[in-house]
Motif scaffolding. Structure first.
Motif, PDB file in Angstrom:
ATOM      1  N   VAL A 121       1.833 -18.968  40.138  1.00  0.00           N
ATOM      2  CA  VAL A 121       2.097 -17.539  40.323  1.00  0.00           C
ATOM      3  C   VAL A 121       1.000 -16.687  39.706  1.00  0.00           C
ATOM      4  N   GLY A 122       0.223 -17.286  38.794  1.00  0.00           N
ATOM      5  CA  GLY A 122      -0.893 -16.566  38.195  1.00  0.00           C
ATOM      6  C   GLY A 122      -0.443 -15.601  37.123  1.00  0.00           C
ATOM      7  N   ASN A 123      -1.398 -14.891  36.545  1.00  0.00           N
ATOM      8  CA  ASN A 123      -1.115 -13.942  35.469  1.00  0.00           C
ATOM      9  C   ASN A 123      -0.292 -12.758  35.936  1.00  0.00           C
ATOM     10  N   SER A 124      -0.093 -12.636  37.258  1.00  0.00           N
ATOM     11  CA  SER A 124       0.700 -11.524  37.768  1.00  0.00           C
ATOM     12  C   SER A 124       2.122 -11.567  37.246  1.00  0.00           C
ATOM     13  N   VAL A 125       2.587 -12.762  36.792  1.00  0.00           N
ATOM     14  CA  VAL A 125       3.918 -12.842  36.196  1.00  0.00           C
ATOM     15  C   VAL A 125       4.014 -11.888  35.027  1.00  0.00           C
ATOM     16  N   VAL A 126       2.952 -11.849  34.235  1.00  0.00           N
ATOM     17  CA  VAL A 126       2.932 -10.946  33.096  1.00  0.00           C
ATOM     18  C   VAL A 126       2.498  -9.559  33.521  1.00  0.00           C
ATOM     19  N   ASN A 127       1.469  -9.490  34.355  1.00  0.00           N
ATOM     20  CA  ASN A 127       0.862  -8.205  34.676  1.00  0.00           C
ATOM     21  C   ASN A 127       1.763  -7.299  35.494  1.00  0.00           C
ATOM     22  N   ARG A 128       2.721  -7.880  36.271  1.00  0.00           N
ATOM     23  CA  ARG A 128       3.605  -7.053  37.069  1.00  0.00           C
ATOM     24  C   ARG A 128       4.690  -6.401  36.227  1.00  0.00           C
ATOM     25  N   ARG A 129       4.917  -6.936  35.048  1.00  0.00           N
ATOM     26  CA  ARG A 129       6.054  -6.509  34.258  1.00  0.00           C
ATOM     27  C   ARG A 129       5.836  -5.118  33.688  1.00  0.00           C
ATOM     28  N   ILE A 130       6.754  -4.207  33.965  1.00  0.00           N
ATOM     29  CA  ILE A 130       6.713  -2.869  33.377  1.00  0.00           C
ATOM     30  C   ILE A 130       7.545  -2.889  32.103  1.00  0.00           C
ATOM     31  N   LEU A 131       6.922  -2.513  31.002  1.00  0.00           N
ATOM     32  CA  LEU A 131       7.585  -2.533  29.704  1.00  0.00           C
ATOM     33  C   LEU A 131       8.149  -1.149  29.400  1.00  0.00           C
ATOM     34  N   LYS A 132       9.425  -1.115  28.997  1.00  0.00           N
ATOM     35  CA  LYS A 132      10.064   0.161  28.661  1.00  0.00           C
ATOM     36  C   LYS A 132      10.756   0.024  27.316  1.00  0.00           C
ATOM     37  N   MET A 133      10.357   0.823  26.362  1.00  0.00           N
ATOM     38  CA  MET A 133      10.952   0.842  25.030  1.00  0.00           C
ATOM     39  C   MET A 133      11.168   2.286  24.624  1.00  0.00           C
ATOM     40  N   ASP A 134      12.438   2.701  24.608  1.00  0.00           N
ATOM     41  CA  ASP A 134      12.761   4.092  24.274  1.00  0.00           C
ATOM     42  C   ASP A 134      11.943   5.046  25.157  1.00  0.00           C
ATOM     43  N   ASN A 135      11.082   5.860  24.547  1.00  0.00           N
ATOM     44  CA  ASN A 135      10.315   6.844  25.313  1.00  0.00           C
ATOM     45  C   ASN A 135       9.012   6.290  25.890  1.00  0.00           C
ATOM     46  N   ILE A 136       8.652   5.068  25.492  1.00  0.00           N
ATOM     47  CA  ILE A 136       7.367   4.504  25.895  1.00  0.00           C
ATOM     48  C   ILE A 136       7.528   3.629  27.138  1.00  0.00           C
ATOM     49  N   THR A 137       6.706   3.860  28.147  1.00  0.00           N
ATOM     50  CA  THR A 137       6.672   3.038  29.357  1.00  0.00           C
ATOM     51  C   THR A 137       5.244   2.550  29.574  1.00  0.00           C
ATOM     52  N   ILE A 138       5.096   1.239  29.772  1.00  0.00           N
ATOM     53  CA  ILE A 138       3.776   0.641  29.984  1.00  0.00           C
ATOM     54  C   ILE A 138       3.785  -0.085  31.318  1.00  0.00           C
ATOM     55  N   ASP A 139       2.854   0.303  32.185  1.00  0.00           N
ATOM     56  CA  ASP A 139       2.710  -0.336  33.494  1.00  0.00           C
ATOM     57  C   ASP A 139       1.374  -1.084  33.513  1.00  0.00           C
ATOM     58  N   PRO A 140       1.385  -2.403  33.193  1.00  0.00           N
ATOM     59  CA  PRO A 140       0.132  -3.155  33.111  1.00  0.00           C
ATOM     60  C   PRO A 140      -0.644  -3.195  34.422  1.00  0.00           C
ATOM     61  N   GLU A 141       0.057  -3.288  35.550  1.00  0.00           N
ATOM     62  CA  GLU A 141      -0.625  -3.404  36.836  1.00  0.00           C
ATOM     63  C   GLU A 141      -1.435  -2.154  37.140  1.00  0.00           C
ATOM     64  N   ARG A 142      -0.884  -0.990  36.831  1.00  0.00           N
ATOM     65  CA  ARG A 142      -1.568   0.280  37.090  1.00  0.00           C
ATOM     66  C   ARG A 142      -2.344   0.774  35.878  1.00  0.00           C
ATOM     67  N   HIS A 143      -2.228   0.034  34.781  1.00  0.00           N
ATOM     68  CA  HIS A 143      -2.940   0.382  33.545  1.00  0.00           C
ATOM     69  C   HIS A 143      -2.588   1.806  33.111  1.00  0.00           C
ATOM     70  N   GLN A 144      -1.273   2.078  33.101  1.00  0.00           N
ATOM     71  CA  GLN A 144      -0.795   3.405  32.740  1.00  0.00           C
ATOM     72  C   GLN A 144       0.214   3.317  31.597  1.00  0.00           C
ATOM     73  N   VAL A 145       0.225   4.349  30.761  1.00  0.00           N
ATOM     74  CA  VAL A 145       1.195   4.468  29.681  1.00  0.00           C
ATOM     75  C   VAL A 145       1.792   5.867  29.728  1.00  0.00           C
ATOM     76  N   PHE A 146       3.102   5.947  29.558  1.00  0.00           N
ATOM     77  CA  PHE A 146       3.785   7.233  29.548  1.00  0.00           C
ATOM     78  C   PHE A 146       4.608   7.345  28.264  1.00  0.00           C
ATOM     79  N   ASN A 147       4.605   8.518  27.691  1.00  0.00           N
ATOM     80  CA  ASN A 147       5.400   8.811  26.505  1.00  0.00           C
ATOM     81  C   ASN A 147       6.309   9.987  26.829  1.00  0.00           C
ATOM     82  N   GLY A 148       7.608   9.705  26.915  1.00  0.00           N
ATOM     83  CA  GLY A 148       8.535  10.759  27.322  1.00  0.00           C
ATOM     84  C   GLY A 148       8.257  11.272  28.719  1.00  0.00           C
ATOM     85  N   GLY A 149       7.735  10.402  29.590  1.00  0.00           N
ATOM     86  CA  GLY A 149       7.427  10.779  30.965  1.00  0.00           C
ATOM     87  C   GLY A 149       6.064  11.389  31.163  1.00  0.00           C
TER      88      GLY A 149
END
Length: 231
Positions: A121-149
């Motif tokens: 499946v390749g590293n996409s198993v990890v890279n597709r995963r969007i991480l959400k912790m409280d106000n923080i959202t991390i989208d590894p595939e799009r290389h984006q981070v959001f804080n409170g939106g």
């Protein structure tokens, strides 16, 4: 170096401890669950890279767990079965399992099969995963981070560091581990630059950088990410 995590779901405590020991030696982050409901909660909370799932679980069967997981995501699943019956294997594969192992088995074989699945499946198993912790959202595939939106601009190194820590909430990393796993190489003095990157991340993400809620110092060791409230 990519970080992979494995969720072992089995009610056999000795077997779980044995498998965990083997995966720990291979530098996997290892989570465990002894029944179907706790397995589903762990999948939701931990977002493992791969799931090792026993078919014969108390309460909710492994088949039902597999079907429930497949409704929400495509995390690879290696099924464990105590019966070497073709019908069991076919049903497991049809409802979404990626591979299976029949008990009794060698722990080395299980580790090898998990590694083979991750290679497929390749590293996409990890890279597709969007991480959400409280106000923080991390989208590894799009290389984006959001804080409170709101979008947060990070340097490539800051992004890798945040992804590492936030992807393993509560796990303490030394500066050396952070450097090795985000840069893959070392040179004199580089460990201390991690402190600067952490300081910059706190400035961009924390409401009060001097009293951080997320990026916490573990004195004498390194840093960890706290996804809960600061105490």
């Amino acid at each position: 170096m990519s970080i992979f995590s494995v969720l072992i779901v089995d009610d056999d405590e000795k077997l779980v401890k044995l498998l965990k020991a083997y995966f720990d030696r291979e530098d996997f982050i290892t989570y465990t669950a002894e029944d179907g409901l706790s397995a589903l909660q762990a999948v939701k909370d931990k977002s493992p890279s791969v799931i090792i799932l026993d078919l014969m679980l108390p309460g909710m069967s492994g088949w039902d767990v597999c079907k429930q997981v497949r409704r929400d995501n495509d995390t690879p699943i290696l099924m464990l079965t105590a019966r070497d019956e073709e019908s069991d294997r076919l049903i497991g594969l049809e409802i979404g399992a990626d591979d299976y192992v029949t008990k009794p088995f060698s722990p080395r074989e299980v580790v090898a099969r998990v590694k083979a699945i991750l290679r497929r499946v390749g590293n996409s198993v990890v890279n597709r995963r969007i991480l959400k912790m409280d106000n923080i959202t991390i989208d590894p595939e799009r290389h984006q981070v959001f804080n409170g939106g709101l979008p947060v601009e990070l340097t490539p190194t800051e992004f890798k560091l945040l992804e590492l820590l936030a992807g393993n909430p509560g796990k303490v990393f030394t500066r050396l581990q952070i450097v090795e796993q985000t840069q893959g190489y070392m040179f004199d003095g580089y460990e201390r630059t991690i402190d600067t990157h952490i300081k910059n991340l706190r400035r961009k993400l924390e409401a009060d950088p001097k009293n951080p809620r997320y990026l916490q110092t573990v004195y004498g060791i390194g840093y960890k990410f706290n996804g809960g409230s600061n105490e």
